[in-house]
Write a protein that holds these residues in place. Structure first.
Motif, PDB file in Angstrom:
ATOM      1  N   UNK A 114       0.811  -1.216   0.000  1.00 14.87           N
ATOM      2  CA  UNK A 114       0.000   0.000   0.000  1.00 14.87           C
ATOM      3  C   UNK A 114       0.849   1.272   0.000  1.00 14.87           C
ATOM      4  N   UNK A 115       1.882   1.300   0.847  1.00 11.79           N
ATOM      5  CA  UNK A 115       2.686   2.528   0.948  1.00 11.79           C
ATOM      6  C   UNK A 115       3.435   2.795  -0.353  1.00 11.79           C
ATOM      7  N   UNK A 116       3.904   1.725  -0.994  1.00 14.76           N
ATOM      8  CA  UNK A 116       4.604   1.893  -2.279  1.00 14.76           C
ATOM      9  C   UNK A 116       3.618   2.375  -3.341  1.00 14.76           C
ATOM     10  N   UNK A 117       2.387   1.790  -3.287  1.00 16.13           N
ATOM     11  CA  UNK A 117       1.366   2.212  -4.253  1.00 16.13           C
ATOM     12  C   UNK A 117       1.149   3.729  -4.162  1.00 16.13           C
ATOM     13  N   UNK A 118       0.936   4.212  -2.930  1.00 14.20           N
ATOM     14  CA  UNK A 118       0.634   5.640  -2.764  1.00 14.20           C
ATOM     15  C   UNK A 118       1.781   6.485  -3.313  1.00 14.20           C
ATOM     16  N   UNK A 119       2.995   6.068  -2.977  1.00 14.18           N
ATOM     17  CA  UNK A 119       4.165   6.822  -3.459  1.00 14.18           C
ATOM     18  C   UNK A 119       4.244   6.806  -4.980  1.00 14.18           C
ATOM     19  N   UNK A 120       4.003   5.659  -5.591  1.00 16.26           N
ATOM     20  CA  UNK A 120       4.145   5.567  -7.060  1.00 16.26           C
ATOM     21  C   UNK A 120       3.035   6.332  -7.773  1.00 16.26           C
ATOM     22  N   UNK A 121       1.786   6.208  -7.289  1.00 12.83           N
ATOM     23  CA  UNK A 121       0.679   6.927  -7.936  1.00 12.83           C
ATOM     24  C   UNK A 121       0.894   8.440  -7.830  1.00 12.83           C
ATOM     25  N   UNK A 122       1.449   8.884  -6.685  1.00 15.09           N
ATOM     26  CA  UNK A 122       1.592  10.335  -6.478  1.00 15.09           C
ATOM     27  C   UNK A 122       2.704  10.944  -7.318  1.00 15.09           C
ATOM     28  N   UNK A 123       3.426  10.114  -8.089  1.00  9.06           N
ATOM     29  CA  UNK A 123       4.426  10.683  -9.009  1.00  9.06           C
ATOM     30  C   UNK A 123       3.803  10.998 -10.367  1.00  9.06           C
ATOM     31  N   UNK A 124       2.574  10.537 -10.562  1.00  9.77           N
ATOM     32  CA  UNK A 124       1.922  10.695 -11.868  1.00  9.77           C
ATOM     33  C   UNK A 124       1.272  12.078 -11.961  1.00  9.77           C
ATOM     34  N   UNK A 125       1.550  12.830 -13.054  1.00  9.68           N
ATOM     35  CA  UNK A 125       0.957  14.178 -13.176  1.00  9.68           C
ATOM     36  C   UNK A 125      -0.564  14.163 -13.013  1.00  9.68           C
ATOM     37  N   UNK A 126      -1.039  14.973 -12.038  1.00 12.30           N
ATOM     38  CA  UNK A 126      -2.473  15.025 -11.746  1.00 12.30           C
ATOM     39  C   UNK A 126      -2.838  14.224 -10.518  1.00 12.30           C
ATOM     40  N   UNK A 127      -1.945  13.289 -10.132  1.00 11.40           N
ATOM     41  CA  UNK A 127      -2.243  12.455  -8.950  1.00 11.40           C
ATOM     42  C   UNK A 127      -1.376  12.819  -7.749  1.00 11.40           C
ATOM     43  N   UNK A 128      -0.753  13.973  -7.817  1.00  8.19           N
ATOM     44  CA  UNK A 128       0.208  14.329  -6.771  1.00  8.19           C
ATOM     45  C   UNK A 128      -0.413  14.288  -5.371  1.00  8.19           C
ATOM     46  N   UNK A 129      -1.700  14.587  -5.270  1.00  6.25           N
ATOM     47  CA  UNK A 129      -2.347  14.640  -3.947  1.00  6.25           C
ATOM     48  C   UNK A 129      -3.469  13.608  -3.840  1.00  6.25           C
ATOM     49  N   UNK A 130      -3.339  12.565  -4.643  1.00  2.70           N
ATOM     50  CA  UNK A 130      -4.467  11.613  -4.716  1.00  2.70           C
ATOM     51  C   UNK A 130      -4.641  10.862  -3.408  1.00  2.70           C
ATOM     52  N   UNK A 131      -5.902  10.451  -3.171  1.00  2.00           N
ATOM     53  CA  UNK A 131      -6.208   9.562  -2.037  1.00  2.00           C
ATOM     54  C   UNK A 131      -6.743   8.258  -2.616  1.00  2.00           C
ATOM     55  N   UNK A 132      -6.199   7.145  -2.121  1.00  2.00           N
ATOM     56  CA  UNK A 132      -6.626   5.831  -2.623  1.00  2.00           C
ATOM     57  C   UNK A 132      -7.884   5.385  -1.882  1.00  2.00           C
ATOM     58  N   UNK A 133      -8.933   5.073  -2.633  1.00  3.86           N
ATOM     59  CA  UNK A 133     -10.153   4.542  -2.016  1.00  3.86           C
ATOM     60  C   UNK A 133     -10.019   3.030  -1.866  1.00  3.86           C
ATOM     61  N   UNK A 134      -9.572   2.358  -2.937  1.00  2.00           N
ATOM     62  CA  UNK A 134      -9.334   0.912  -2.881  1.00  2.00           C
ATOM     63  C   UNK A 134      -7.920   0.648  -3.403  1.00  2.00           C
TER      64      UNK A 134
END
Ligand SMILES: Cc1cc2nc3c(=O)[nH]c(=O)nc-3n(C[C@H](O)[C@H](O)[C@H](O)COP(=O)(O)OP(=O)(O)OC[C@H]3O[C@@H](n4cnc5c(N)ncnc54)[C@H](O)[C@@H]3O)c2cc1C
Length: 683
Positions: free
Chosen positions: A355-375
């Motif tokens: 999970x922690x790696x997922x959040x870090x990797x998704x937040x590198x994507x333009x537009x997802x810098x502040x994303x919150x994971x629901x699932x």
């Protein structure tokens, strides 16, 4: 334990995309059918991508609809964006894809099931199959798995429908977790990704089905006891994001088509023109890839924790970064899960990293810098079969009356599942009615290609349909699925008289208009030459038919209207014909786009179509050459060892099918052909 004991015609195990089609087919053909699921709230659940169709998958849905299936109608009711893909290429690869409102899709399918006569929905885990032995020596008497006595005859003839009835057992019913017994004449297994499922998100492992639903943990043992081989496959899904935490200004908006084309041939195109939701395109980058590479040791895939084999054509983001290391970025599509939720599906980034790696990797994507994971993203492993244990009718070679469809057969995808479910359901009904099975070959449909590949090729990973798999794809276009298959659906009893009359009218209009265009000649007069010059088309030296002009790449049916002076009159004549169907005319009396598309494709691609039809004639020669059911391959002289082994393992129904088994060479097929001919002449 429950003492309930019921008698029905068909039990369908699973209410996913395969099970829904199978159960509806059986019930619509008048059979008392029970459909089982671990949760009725997950009927036709879309546990992964929120869309139906796409390249080659759109073909499957259209074919399913032409045969009388439900998926096409269901997505026409619940789509939120629609797009015809590959329109810059030839019609063979044009393919419809629609984004679905997942919750609405499931609700709408449940409503159809609940409204269907002869169909009972049951929330219960099926834990065991009931069966009777039918060994060749026991003429007349057989002992069942539940101790019941039955009378059986051995069938050892090759039936034209592809079943070679050397069955060892016959299925007689199912038992649920509570001990309830449902006796029946046929069972269709559509268990999807639930059998002994486990979900992996980094080191976190849960023994559940998708979306945390209960896994089905008992049936596997019963199947093994019946001699059915099972194996482990896996697939994965990306995270779902809270859409309110996404910055869409950093992404490219992806719109649906202005003019929406329905999936179902029964849907009125005018009734589905509506405002559409958008999808969004962004990309991974070096930072994303670095995080993934730095944490591969925590990936269950790369740490070797995952046992199941995954789909090559739906790779996880980890696989993409490792296998395509030279690529600087990968596409990421943000797709809405529905209109009544903020959840967004992150297409292209399925993963099983922690999970922690997922959040870090998704937040590198333009537009997802502040994303919150629901699932969280996760991978799922599950039990399924190698479909070489099935006949092209999707009946088990060893168990009479037992059919299978969907992901359980080793495929991947909603559309692949639904197509198999429909065929398995139809054939369970045909089995009970003693009617011929529905078996479509590779020249008739993508469904035929799908099933032939599943039961003939040794697929070692989840099978996903692609246009490149269909050798006769110019004939198997998504736009003519009704012309190829509706008659079959009508003969089976799933297509109504009215729908069939629609088809006959459509065919007549297409034929008449093509004939008119071929017979209508235009001369090389000044007006025509001026028209051709305006469209940078070569001048005419002598008279030419309108059809010949349409064949010119720079011209089209629409463009030549200017010089097609008899068109309106022809339309009026067609519209006044007896039994004509108004749906094929526009409000101003013109032929509908649906008809015009067929006319134009048939004229423009006539040469290619004719050539492909000749190839099909060649192909059908071997397909029609059936192999006797009781052939002993050890008796066939000069067969190569590998070929003998493979033929004994697969027991193909025809020389055509034998020729597609890897390890069986054309020389082996000729040897076999000669042997069968000789045997035939000795009889
Ligand atoms: C996490 C995940 C990721 C995926 N990723 C992709 C992808 O990237 N690309 C792709 O093409 N496809 C993907 N899929 C696959 C796609 O979801 C399936 O192809 C599709 O749902 C298969 O449909 P089905 O009808 O065969 O099975 P399912 O939709 O899985 O339905 C199975 C049904 O069987 C029922 N069931 C199972 N066992 C029993 C039992 N013993 N008793 C009673 N009921 C039972 C369940 O309740 C359910 O109703 C993914 C699926 C999952 C779960």
């Amino acid at each position: 334990m429950s003492t309930i004991r019921e008698k029905v015609d068909v039990c369908v195990v699973g209410a996913g995309h395969a099970g829904c089609e199978a159960a509806l087919a059986c019930a619509r053909l008048g059979l008392e059918t029970v459909i089982f699921t671990v949760s009725v709230d997950s009927i036709a659940l879309m546990p992964c991508n929120p869309n139906v169709g796409g390249s080659s998958k759109g073909h499957l849905v259209r074919e399913l609809d032409a045969l009388g299936g439900e998926m096409g109608k269901n997505i026409d009711k619940t789509f939120i964006q629609s797009k015809m893909l590959n329109v810059s290429k030839g019609p063979a690869v044009h393919s419809l894809r629609a984004q679905a409102d997942k919750a609405e899709y499931s609700r709408a399918m449940r409503k159809v099931l609940e409204g269907q006569e002869h169909l009972t929905i049951k929330q219960a885990e099926v834990c065991e199959l009931l069966w009777e032995d039918c060994s060749p020596s026991e003429d007349g008497a057989a002992a069942g798995s539940d101790g019941s006595q039955g009378v059986f005859e051995k069938r050892a003839v090759a039936a034209s429908d592809g079943s070679q009835g050397v069955f060892e057992k016959r299925v007689t019913g199912v038992v649920t977790f509570t001990g309830a017994v449902y006796e029946c004449k046929a069972v269709v297994l559509c268990t999807g990704t639930y059998l002994c499922a486990r979900c992996l998100c980094g080191e976190a492992i849960t023994y559940t089905g998708p979306n945390g639903l209960q896994a089905a943990t008992h049936l596997t043992d019963s199947l093994k006891e019946m001699g059915i081989e099972l194996r482990r496959f896996k697939t994965g899904t990306p995270a779902r994001m809270d859409g309110r935490t996404i910055d869409y200004s950093k992404m490219e908006e992806q719109f649906g088509d202005e003019r929406i084309v329905p999936f179902s041939f029964s849907t009125d195109p005018e009734s589905i023109q509506k405002e559409q939701a958008s999808c969004w395109l962004t990309y991974t980058n070096k930072a994303t890839h670095d995080i993934i590479r730095a944490n591969l040791d925590r990936s269950p895939i790369y740490a070797g924790i995952i046992e199941g084999t995954g789909p090559r054509y739906c790779p996880s983001i980890e696989d993409k970064v490792v296998k395509f290391a030279e690529k600087e970025r990968h596409q990421v599509f943000l797709e809405p899960e529905g209109l009544h939720t903020h959840e967004m599906y992150v297409g292209g980034m399925s993963s099983s990293l922690p999970e922690d790696v997922q959040l870090a990797m998704y937040r590198t994507v333009p537009g997802l810098e502040h994303c919150k994971i629901v699932r969280n993203a996760y991978a799922i492993e599950y039990d399924c079969i190698n479909a070489k244990q099935l006949y092209p009718s999707l009946e088990f070679k060893k168990v009479k009356g037992l059919f299978a469809g969907g992901q359980f057969n080793g495929s991947s995808g909603y559309e692949e599942a639904a197509a198999q479910g429909l065929v398995a359901g139809i054939n369970a009904a045909m089995e009970i009615f003693g009617r011929e099975f529905l078996v479509m070959d590779r020249s008739e449909s993508y469904i035929g290609v799908l099933i032939d590949d599943l039961v003939t090729k040794d697929n070692r990973e989840p099978y996903r349909m692609m246009t490149s798999r269909a050798e006769y794809r110019l004939l198997l276009r998504q736009d003519n699925a009704d012309r190829r298959l509706r008659k079959k659906g009508y003969e089976i009893g799933l297509i109504s008289e009215d729908e069939y009359q629609d088809l006959l009218c459509k065919e007549a209009l297409i034929d008449r208009e093509i004939e008119r265009l071929k017979e209508t000649k235009v001369g090389a007069g000044a007006e025509i030459q001026a028209f051709l010059e305006r469209h940078e088309s070569a001048a005419l030296k002598t008279a030419a038919s309108l059809a010949e002009l349409i064949c010119r790449p720079e011209l089209s049916y629409a463009l030549i209207e200017e010089i097609d002076t008899g068109r309106q009159e022809a339309y009026q004549e067609y519209a006044s014909a007896e039994h004509v169907r108004p749906k094929y005319f526009t409000s101003d009396g013109k032929l509908s786009q649906e008809i015009i598309d067929q006319v134009e494709i048939e004229i423009k691609y006539e040469g290619y179509i004719t050539r492909q039809q000749r190839q099909v004639e060649q192909y059908k020669k071997l397909e029609k050459k059936l192999i006797p059911a009781d052939i002993d391959y050890d008796d066939v002289p000069s067969l190569r060892i590998e070929a003998r082994q493979k033929l004994k393992e697969f027991r193909p129904v025809s020389l055509g099918q034998a020729s597609r088994i890897s390890g069986v060479s054309p020389a082996d097929v000729s040897v076999l052909h000669i042997y069968i001919e000789k045997r035939g002449s000795m009889k």
